[in-house]
Design a protein around this motif. Structure first.
Motif, PDB file in Angstrom:
ATOM      1  N   ARG A  10       0.834  -1.201   0.000  1.00 19.83           N
ATOM      2  CA  ARG A  10       0.000   0.000   0.000  1.00 19.83           C
ATOM      3  C   ARG A  10       0.874   1.258   0.000  1.00 19.83           C
ATOM      4  O   ARG A  10       0.566   2.246  -0.663  1.00 19.83           O
ATOM      5  N   TYR A  11       1.962   1.184   0.750  1.00 17.88           N
ATOM      6  CA  TYR A  11       2.881   2.323   0.796  1.00 17.88           C
ATOM      7  C   TYR A  11       3.504   2.580  -0.573  1.00 17.88           C
ATOM      8  O   TYR A  11       3.660   3.749  -0.982  1.00 17.88           O
ATOM      9  N   GLN A  12       3.867   1.536  -1.280  1.00 17.97           N
ATOM     10  CA  GLN A  12       4.469   1.719  -2.605  1.00 17.97           C
ATOM     11  C   GLN A  12       3.499   2.399  -3.567  1.00 17.97           C
ATOM     12  O   GLN A  12       3.905   3.238  -4.377  1.00 17.97           O
ATOM     13  N   ARG A  13       2.219   2.063  -3.474  1.00 19.07           N
ATOM     14  CA  ARG A  13       1.222   2.741  -4.298  1.00 19.07           C
ATOM     15  C   ARG A  13       1.134   4.220  -3.926  1.00 19.07           C
ATOM     16  O   ARG A  13       1.010   5.089  -4.790  1.00 19.07           O
ATOM     17  N   LEU A  14       1.205   4.461  -2.629  1.00 20.38           N
ATOM     18  CA  LEU A  14       1.128   5.841  -2.132  1.00 20.38           C
ATOM     19  C   LEU A  14       2.315   6.675  -2.594  1.00 20.38           C
ATOM     20  O   LEU A  14       2.143   7.755  -3.172  1.00 20.38           O
ATOM     21  N   ILE A  15       3.522   6.191  -2.361  1.00 21.59           N
ATOM     22  CA  ILE A  15       4.710   6.989  -2.676  1.00 21.59           C
ATOM     23  C   ILE A  15       4.861   7.163  -4.182  1.00 21.59           C
ATOM     24  O   ILE A  15       5.325   8.210  -4.654  1.00 21.59           O
ATOM     25  N   LYS A  16       4.424   6.166  -4.949  1.00 21.12           N
ATOM     26  CA  LYS A  16       4.459   6.285  -6.407  1.00 21.12           C
ATOM     27  C   LYS A  16       3.533   7.405  -6.869  1.00 21.12           C
ATOM     28  O   LYS A  16       3.898   8.222  -7.727  1.00 21.12           O
ATOM     29  N   ALA A  17       2.333   7.459  -6.297  1.00 18.17           N
ATOM     30  CA  ALA A  17       1.373   8.503  -6.661  1.00 18.17           C
ATOM     31  C   ALA A  17       1.903   9.882  -6.254  1.00 18.17           C
ATOM     32  O   ALA A  17       1.772  10.855  -7.007  1.00 18.17           O
ATOM     33  N   MET A  18       2.494   9.958  -5.078  1.00 20.82           N
ATOM     34  CA  MET A  18       3.041  11.233  -4.598  1.00 20.82           C
ATOM     35  C   MET A  18       4.181  11.718  -5.484  1.00 20.82           C
ATOM     36  O   MET A  18       4.240  12.893  -5.869  1.00 20.82           O
ATOM     37  N   ARG A  19       5.088  10.828  -5.808  1.00 17.87           N
ATOM     38  CA  ARG A  19       6.245  11.215  -6.625  1.00 17.87           C
ATOM     39  C   ARG A  19       5.821  11.558  -8.060  1.00 17.87           C
ATOM     40  O   ARG A  19       6.420  12.440  -8.694  1.00 17.87           O
ATOM     41  N   LYS A  20       4.800  10.878  -8.550  1.00 21.71           N
ATOM     42  CA  LYS A  20       4.321  11.176  -9.903  1.00 21.71           C
ATOM     43  C   LYS A  20       3.745  12.587  -9.959  1.00 21.71           C
ATOM     44  O   LYS A  20       4.009  13.345 -10.910  1.00 21.71           O
ATOM     45  N   ALA A  21       2.967  12.953  -8.950  1.00 20.37           N
ATOM     46  CA  ALA A  21       2.411  14.307  -8.893  1.00 20.37           C
ATOM     47  C   ALA A  21       3.529  15.332  -8.698  1.00 20.37           C
ATOM     48  O   ALA A  21       3.537  16.393  -9.335  1.00 20.37           O
ATOM     49  N   GLU A  22       4.469  14.995  -7.828  1.00 22.25           N
ATOM     50  CA  GLU A  22       5.594  15.895  -7.563  1.00 22.25           C
ATOM     51  C   GLU A  22       6.375  16.197  -8.839  1.00 22.25           C
ATOM     52  O   GLU A  22       6.793  17.335  -9.084  1.00 22.25           O
ATOM     53  N   ALA A  23       6.570  15.173  -9.671  1.00 19.11           N
ATOM     54  CA  ALA A  23       7.363  15.319 -10.891  1.00 19.11           C
ATOM     55  C   ALA A  23       6.721  16.253 -11.905  1.00 19.11           C
ATOM     56  O   ALA A  23       7.398  16.760 -12.806  1.00 19.11           O
ATOM     57  N   LYS A  24       5.417  16.485 -11.778  1.00 19.05           N
ATOM     58  CA  LYS A  24       4.733  17.368 -12.720  1.00 19.05           C
ATOM     59  C   LYS A  24       4.829  18.838 -12.322  1.00 19.05           C
ATOM     60  O   LYS A  24       4.454  19.707 -13.113  1.00 19.05           O
TER      61      LYS A  24
END
Length: 214
Positions: A137-151
């Motif tokens: 669940r954490y990996q899904r969370l951090i992936k979503a956060m980093r994807k938004a951050e990268a934009k």
């Protein structure tokens, strides 16, 4: 979000050592799991603030290029202030995500090490399964956060170009030139807002699941 005691927050700033901070917090009954929940919530709040700030910056840019008349220098100052605010919001988001990642890694390392302390194979297996699920669940969370951050950086770069151009070209022709960039900026901000919303929703789910069943 749980308000952490000021003395311990100050200790973190003075020592700069996360492990010492976690150990100190644990002594007063606040464990890494609690800190992770707090930090995920704080990261979600930072993303909500950034989301709104980028929307505001876009609205001000629209006003600059679409509204006729008015003092161009005032409009430049306004857009520049919006850019600065968006840049600071982006920095806050990154800091919050980094804080989430730090405590999550510390929690998972500790949890993994403590599996060896079980004498009951059944309880060890159950804890290992919970750890695996929480990590997923954490990996899904951090992936979503980093994807938004990268934009955020590309949008900031776009805004910075407009602010810089307007700074040295305070005339009607410059405004006309900026109009051609509006569609591109609107698309980028729209994509950013959508990715941030996904990350915010993922944060809410993670906190709920963490607090309900680990």
């Amino acid at each position: 979000m749980r308000a952490l005691p000021l003395a311990f927050a100050t200790l973190l700033l003075l020592t700069g050592c996360q492990s010492a901070y976690y150990a100190t917090m644990e002594k007063v009954g606040i464990h890494k799991r609690d800190i992770l929940s707090d930090r995920v919530e704080a990261a979600g709040e930072a993303q909500e603030e950034a989301q709104q700030q980028f929307k505001d910056a876009l609205e001000h840019f629209r006003a600059v290029v679409k509204v006729d008349g008015g003092d161009l220098e005032d409009r430049y100052d306004d857009l520049s202030a919006q850019y600065d605010a968006a840049e600071q919001s982006a920095k806050n988001v990154t800091e919050r995500i980094n804080a989430v990642q730090d405590v999550a890694e510390a929690l998972f390392d500790e949890w993994q090490d403590e599996l060896d302390q079980y004498s009951s194979p059944t309880l060890r297996a159950a804890s290992a399964k919970t750890l695996s699920d929480t990590k997923a669940r954490y990996q899904r969370l951090i992936k979503a956060m980093r994807k938004a951050e990268a934009k955020m950086p590309p949008v900031l770069a776009k805004f910075h170009d407009q602010v810089l151009f307007l700074k040295h070209n305070l005339n009607a022709r410059a405004i006309g030139s900026l109009k051609g960039e509006l569609g591109s900026i609107e698309q980028q901000v729209g994509n950013l807002v959508r990715e941030m919303q996904k990350a915010i929703s993922e944060s809410e789910r993670f906190i709920q699941q963490l607090n309900s069943n680990g």
